[in-house]
Design a protein around this motif. Structure first.
Motif, PDB file in Angstrom:
ATOM      1  N   CYS A   1       1.095  -1.192  -0.534  1.00 23.63           N
ATOM      2  CA  CYS A   1       0.037  -0.057   0.281  1.00 23.63           C
ATOM      3  C   CYS A   1       0.668   1.506   0.184  1.00 23.63           C
ATOM      4  N   CYS A   2       1.785   1.221   0.754  1.00 26.04           N
ATOM      5  CA  CYS A   2       2.519   2.217   0.516  1.00 26.04           C
ATOM      6  C   CYS A   2       3.089   2.613  -0.694  1.00 26.04           C
ATOM      7  N   LEU A   3       3.649   1.702  -0.902  1.00 30.53           N
ATOM      8  CA  LEU A   3       4.858   2.198  -1.761  1.00 30.53           C
ATOM      9  C   LEU A   3       3.972   2.209  -3.214  1.00 30.53           C
ATOM     10  N   PHE A   4       2.624   1.961  -3.048  1.00 32.83           N
ATOM     11  CA  PHE A   4       1.672   2.031  -4.583  1.00 32.83           C
ATOM     12  C   PHE A   4       1.202   3.699  -4.150  1.00 32.83           C
ATOM     13  N   TYR A   5       1.440   4.387  -2.895  1.00 33.10           N
ATOM     14  CA  TYR A   5       0.800   6.113  -2.734  1.00 33.10           C
ATOM     15  C   TYR A   5       2.215   6.432  -3.035  1.00 33.10           C
ATOM     16  N   LEU A   6       3.568   5.540  -2.816  1.00 35.77           N
ATOM     17  CA  LEU A   6       4.824   6.650  -3.319  1.00 35.77           C
ATOM     18  C   LEU A   6       4.970   7.227  -4.341  1.00 35.77           C
ATOM     19  N   VAL A   7       4.953   5.338  -4.971  1.00 35.04           N
ATOM     20  CA  VAL A   7       4.620   5.878  -7.055  1.00 35.04           C
ATOM     21  C   VAL A   7       3.499   6.873  -7.644  1.00 35.04           C
ATOM     22  N   PHE A   8       2.447   7.022  -6.577  1.00 30.84           N
ATOM     23  CA  PHE A   8       1.466   7.952  -7.468  1.00 30.84           C
ATOM     24  C   PHE A   8       1.816   9.285  -7.117  1.00 30.84           C
ATOM     25  N   TYR A   9       2.276   9.010  -6.123  1.00 29.90           N
ATOM     26  CA  TYR A   9       2.490  11.019  -5.329  1.00 29.90           C
ATOM     27  C   TYR A   9       3.817  11.765  -5.959  1.00 29.90           C
ATOM     28  N   THR A  10       4.119  10.533  -6.439  1.00 33.18           N
ATOM     29  CA  THR A  10       5.246  11.203  -7.264  1.00 33.18           C
ATOM     30  C   THR A  10       5.586  11.723  -8.336  1.00 33.18           C
ATOM     31  N   VAL A  11       4.373  10.841  -9.374  1.00 28.28           N
ATOM     32  CA  VAL A  11       4.210  10.909 -10.693  1.00 28.28           C
ATOM     33  C   VAL A  11       3.491  12.311 -10.803  1.00 28.28           C
ATOM     34  N   LEU A  12       2.395  11.902  -9.949  1.00 29.57           N
ATOM     35  CA  LEU A  12       1.094  13.714  -9.858  1.00 29.57           C
ATOM     36  C   LEU A  12       2.356  14.283  -9.533  1.00 29.57           C
ATOM     37  N   ALA A  13       3.022  14.454  -8.273  1.00 33.43           N
ATOM     38  CA  ALA A  13       3.817  16.083  -8.478  1.00 33.43           C
ATOM     39  C   ALA A  13       5.054  16.587  -9.461  1.00 33.43           C
ATOM     40  N   ALA A  14       5.915  15.020  -9.696  1.00 29.64           N
ATOM     41  CA  ALA A  14       6.276  15.293 -11.339  1.00 29.64           C
ATOM     42  C   ALA A  14       5.504  16.197 -12.515  1.00 29.64           C
ATOM     43  N   VAL A  15       4.322  15.827 -12.715  1.00 32.12           N
ATOM     44  CA  VAL A  15       3.354  16.842 -13.690  1.00 32.12           C
ATOM     45  C   VAL A  15       2.779  17.540 -13.426  1.00 32.12           C
ATOM     46  N   TRP A  16       2.148  17.632 -12.375  1.00 24.46           N
ATOM     47  CA  TRP A  16       2.108  18.897 -11.697  1.00 24.46           C
ATOM     48  C   TRP A  16       3.386  20.110 -11.460  1.00 24.46           C
ATOM     49  N   VAL A  17       4.879  19.938 -11.763  1.00 22.10           N
ATOM     50  CA  VAL A  17       6.152  20.544 -11.248  1.00 22.10           C
ATOM     51  C   VAL A  17       6.665  20.603 -12.759  1.00 22.10           C
TER      52      VAL A  17
END
Length: 269
Positions: A53-69
């Motif tokens: 679960c933690c690995l999934f959300y880590l990857v998900f929010y990392t990609v989301l933050a990269a797209v936002w930046v």
């Protein structure tokens, strides 16, 4: 015999698992809900499931933050301030001068004097008025120039033009009618062009000037996909009799076998 058939029918009845009723003994205490030593689970999840679960959300929010930046970076590169566009002149996509300036006159023919195929006809950008020299397009003098050209429609050629001054439509502007009547009949083979203010109240448009002429020469058509083919452009300069107003301008072409209109807004300081 009847009892034997009844017993066979009973065997054919599907057997369902016994329903297990909820038992108070299955209830977990509050401490066991936090941590269950039997299942070795914390808040209902084992260590392995918590890791997934933690690995999934880590990857998900990392990609989301990269797209936002990335989108923020693109926006900051595109948005301009009051000082002007971010890229101008040599740094812009269009460059300092229109593409027509980069053409060599020796590679083309002056079709107004010597007929040739459309792709060989030369268009002289120096005939588009004085805006071509300083690059301000007349906006510094509150007399803006607008460049207009027709789309490249493959194979299209105007066939019915207004060459006879007695056949001009009633809705054609009087200024254009006057120009056509004064024009040499040998040079009337044009797709005529005019602009006017679209308003229901009093007009603020003082005058419109066209360079090189209020029309597109027919010898530039048809467009057959040749790379060197030039599509002519018209420079229209607008003058207002009042400052601080915005106008809706409608421009249209005049030919018997076509009718094209376009509109835009111009603000005068």
């Amino acid at each position: 015999m009847a009892e034997k058939e009844r017993s066979d029918d009973v065997k054919k009845i599907p057997q369902y698992p016994e329903f297990r009723y909820y038992s108070p003994a299955d209830r977990k205490s509050f401490r066991e809900r936090i941590y269950d030593p039997k299942e070795k689970s914390f808040l209902g999840r084992t260590g392995r499931r918590w890791g997934i679960c933690c690995l999934f959300y880590l990857v998900f929010y990392t990609v989301l933050a990269a797209v936002w930046v990335f989108m923020l970076w693109v926006s900051l590169r595109v948005i301009t301030g009051q000082e002007g566009p971010y890229r101008t002149l040599e740094d812009s996509i269009l460059g300092k001068d229109p593409e027509y300036r980069q053409l060599k006159r020796s590679d083309y023919t002056d079709c107004s004097k010597s007929p040739s195929s459309p792709e060989n006809c030369f268009f002289d950008v120096d005939e588009l008025g004085n805006f071509t020299h300083d690059g301000t397009f007349g906006f510094d003098q509150n007399k803006p120039f607008i460049l207009l050209r027709m789309n490249k429609v493959y194979g299209w050629k105007p066939r019915k033009l207004y060459t006879d001054s007695n056949e001009l439509p009633e809705e054609m502007p009087e200024s254009l009618k006057s120009f056509i009547k004064k024009e040499d009949p040998q040079k009337r083979n044009m797709i005529w062009f005019s602009c006017s203010e679209e308003t229901t109240e009093g007009s603020y448009l003082k005058d419109v000037h066209y360079w090189p002429r209020p029309g597109y020469p027919a010898y530039f058509f048809p467009f057959m996909g040749k790379e060197k083919h030039i599509i002519p452009i018209i420079a229209a300069q607008f003058e207002s009799n009042k400052g601080g107003v915005s106008m809706k301008i409608e421009c249209r072409t005049w030919a018997k076998d076509m009718e094209t209109k376009t509109d835009f807004f111009i603000h005068f300081r």
